[in-house]
Design an enzyme around this catalytic site. Structure first.
Site, PDB file in Angstrom:
ATOM      1  N   GLU A 132       0.822  -1.208   0.000  1.00  0.00           N
ATOM      2  CA  GLU A 132       0.000   0.000   0.000  1.00  0.00           C
ATOM      3  C   GLU A 132       0.860   1.264   0.000  1.00  0.00           C
ATOM      4  OE1 GLU A 132      -2.506  -3.305   1.010  1.00  0.00           O
ATOM      5  OE2 GLU A 132      -0.599  -2.640   1.896  1.00  0.00           O
ATOM      6  N   HIS A 202     -11.450  -5.932   8.136  1.00  0.00           N
ATOM      7  CA  HIS A 202     -12.185  -5.634   6.908  1.00  0.00           C
ATOM      8  C   HIS A 202     -13.466  -4.852   7.170  1.00  0.00           C
ATOM      9  CE1 HIS A 202      -9.591  -9.037   5.759  1.00  0.00           C
ATOM     10  NE2 HIS A 202      -9.612  -8.504   4.551  1.00  0.00           N
TER      11      HIS A 202
END
Length: 397
Positions: A132, A202
Site C-alpha cells: 500500500e 475488513h
C-alpha cells in the site's frame, strides 16, 4: 434514561419472538439483524426523471447545454457498477489516466474494474505488488509528472502503511513547492465501513485519521448516483482525493444512474430530509440506519410504542449527508444547527461551531470503542435503535 429503558425491554422482546403465530404481534427478526434492508430506502432515485434531476448535478458533455436533461438516458446500476462506469468515462476522456492496485486487472475483489483492462489495455489498467505504501508513492510520482493517477487500496483497513505517503507527501506536495508543483491528479479509491462479517481487518472506518491532513480531500458516497458523480469530480479535482466506498452498498444500493458524463460538487453537504427540531448528521452507510430510525420515531411498532412519547413522534428531524468529510461543508451544517438548535452525529465528530446556540449537548452515536468482532459486528455498529435513542434523548433534553 431512555437507553436504560430500551435495554430493559430486551427480555420482553425475547419473549415476544417466542410467541406462537396466533398471538404474535411482530415478526421475528431476520438472520441479518433488526435493520430494514438498504434496498427498501426511499432515498434512492429509482426513476429516470428523479435521477436526471439529482440536486447539484452538472453535465460534462462538451457539445450540449449543461442544463438540458431531455434526451438523456439512465441505466439501473448498483454502486460497484457506478464506480466502473465512472472509471470507464475517466479513461475514455483522459488519455493520461491510469488505474492500478492489487488484483484490479481482473476486476478487483469487488469487481469495480471488471473489463477495463481488456477495454483500455493493460498498460493503463494494471496490477501492483501488495504494498500500500508503494501504491500511494507510485501514484504521487505519476501525478507529479502530469498523469491522472487512480489508485486502489483493496480495503481501507490496509491504508495505514500508506499513511505517511498520503499525509506527509500527497497532502503537502503543492504547499511545500510554493504552488509550483501539484499532484492534483491523484485519486485513491478504497472500500470502507462495516459489511456485517468483516471482522477486525475488513470493517474499519479510518476516515477520521485523515481529518488533520490539510491538502487532502476525503469523500464518502451513499448511493450509485452519488458515487459516479462524486468520483468523477474527485478524479478531476485539482487536489489529491481519498475516495472511500461503503462496501456493504456495492450490491445493495441500486438506482437509475445517468449514463452520460456528469459531476456532483465536492465539499457540499446535501439535506436529504428537511426539518426544524433536530439536525441528524451522517455519511455513508449510516444514512440508511438514520432513515430507519426516523421511521421508528414517527411511526413506532407496538414493541417500541410505549417507549416513545407521543410528543416526540411529530418531531421534524433534518437528515444531512455530509458526503465530503474533508474539507466538510461548514456553512450547511452550521445553518441547520442554528435553526434546529440540536445536533446528533452518527459516526464521527465534526466540530463545535454554533455551540452557544444549542439547546442540548451535541450527541455522537458511533461504533463502540472496541475492534469489530467477527460474529458480533452488527452489535458494534450504530443501528436504528441506538440512533432513535440518541434522537429522543436530545429532543427531550
Amino acid at each position: 434514561m431512555l437507553a436504560r429503558r430500551l435495554r430493559s425491554t430486551l427480555p420482553l422482546f425475547s419473549r415476544r419472538w417466542q410467541t406462537t403465530a396466533s398471538n404474535s404481534v411482530v415478526e421475528p427478526p431476520s438472520a441479518g439483524g433488526h435493520s430494514s434492508s438498504v434496498a427498501s430506502s426511499q432515498l434512492f432515485r429509482v426513476t429516470r426523471e428523479s435521477a436526471l434531476r439529482t440536486p447539484g448535478i452538472s453535465w460534462q458533455d462538451e457539445e450540449s447545454d449543461h442544463n438540458i436533461v431531455g434526451g438523456r438516458e439512465t441505466r439501473k446500476m448498483n454502486l460497484y457498477q457506478a464506480v466502473r462506469d465512472a472509471l470507464s468515462i475517466a479513461l475514455s476522456k483522459d488519455d493520461s489516466a491510469v488505474i492500478f492496485g492489487e488484483d484490479i486487472a481482473f476486476g478487483g475483489v469487488f469487481r469495480c474494474t471488471m473489463g477495463l483492462a481488456e477495454e483500455f489495455g493493460r498498460e493503463r489498467v494494471f496490477n501492483t505488488p501488495l504494498t500500500e505504501q508503494g501504491i500511494a508513492g507510485f501514484g504521487i510520482g505519476l501525478a507529479s509528472m502530469g498523469h491522472t493517477a487512480i489508485a486502489e487500496i483493496q480495503f481501507s483497513d490496509y491504508i495505514f502503511p500508506a499513511f505517511d505517503q498520503l499525509v506527509n507527501e500527497a497532502a503537502k506536495f503543492r504547499y511545500r513547492s510554493g504552488g509550483h508543483f501539484s499532484i492534483g491528479g491523484l485519486t485513491v479509491r478504497t472500500p470502507t465501513m462495516a459489511v456485517g462479517h468483516g471482522g477486525l481487518y475488513h470493517s474499519q472506518s479510518p476516515e477520521g485519521f485523515f481529518m488533520g491532513a490539510s491538502g487532502l480531500k476525503v469523500v464518502i458516497p451513499r448511493s450509485p448516483i452519488q458515487c459516479k458523480g462524486l468520483l468523477l469530480s474527485a478524479i478531476r479535482d485539482p487536489n489529491p482525493v481519498i475516495f472511500m466506498e461503503p462496501k456493504v452498498l456495492y450490491r445493495s444500493a441500486v438506482e437509475q444512474v445517468p449514463i452520460d458524463d456528469f459531476a456532483l460538487p465536492l465539499s457540499r453537504a446535501e439535506i436529504l430530509i428537511p426539518g426544524s427540531d433536530l439536525t441528524l448528521l451522517t455519511w455513508g452507510t449510516p444514512i440508511y440506519h438514520c432513515e430507519s430510525a426516523l421511521r421508528l420515531l414517527n411511526s413506532p411498532p407496538p414493541s417500541l410504542a410505549p417507549l416513545i412519547p407521543s410528543s416526540l413522534r411529530s418531531a421534524k428531524v433534518e437528515l444531512i449527508d455530509l458526503r465530503t468529510i474533508l474539507p466538510w461543508d461548514v456553512e450547511t451544517v452550521v445553518e441547520s444547527v442554528r435553526r434546529t438548535k440540536r445536533l446528533v452525529i452518527v459516526h464521527e465528530a465534526v466540530g463545535k461551531r454554533a455551540f452557544l446556540r444549542l439547546e442540548a449537548p451535541v450527541r455522537r452515536i458511533t461504533g463502540w470503542d472496541v475492534p469489530a468482532g467477527l460474529q458480533f459486528e452488527k452489535f458494534n455498529m450504530p443501528d436504528e435503535v441506538r440512533i432513535l435513542d440518541g434522537i429522543m434523548e436530545t429532543l427531550s433534553y
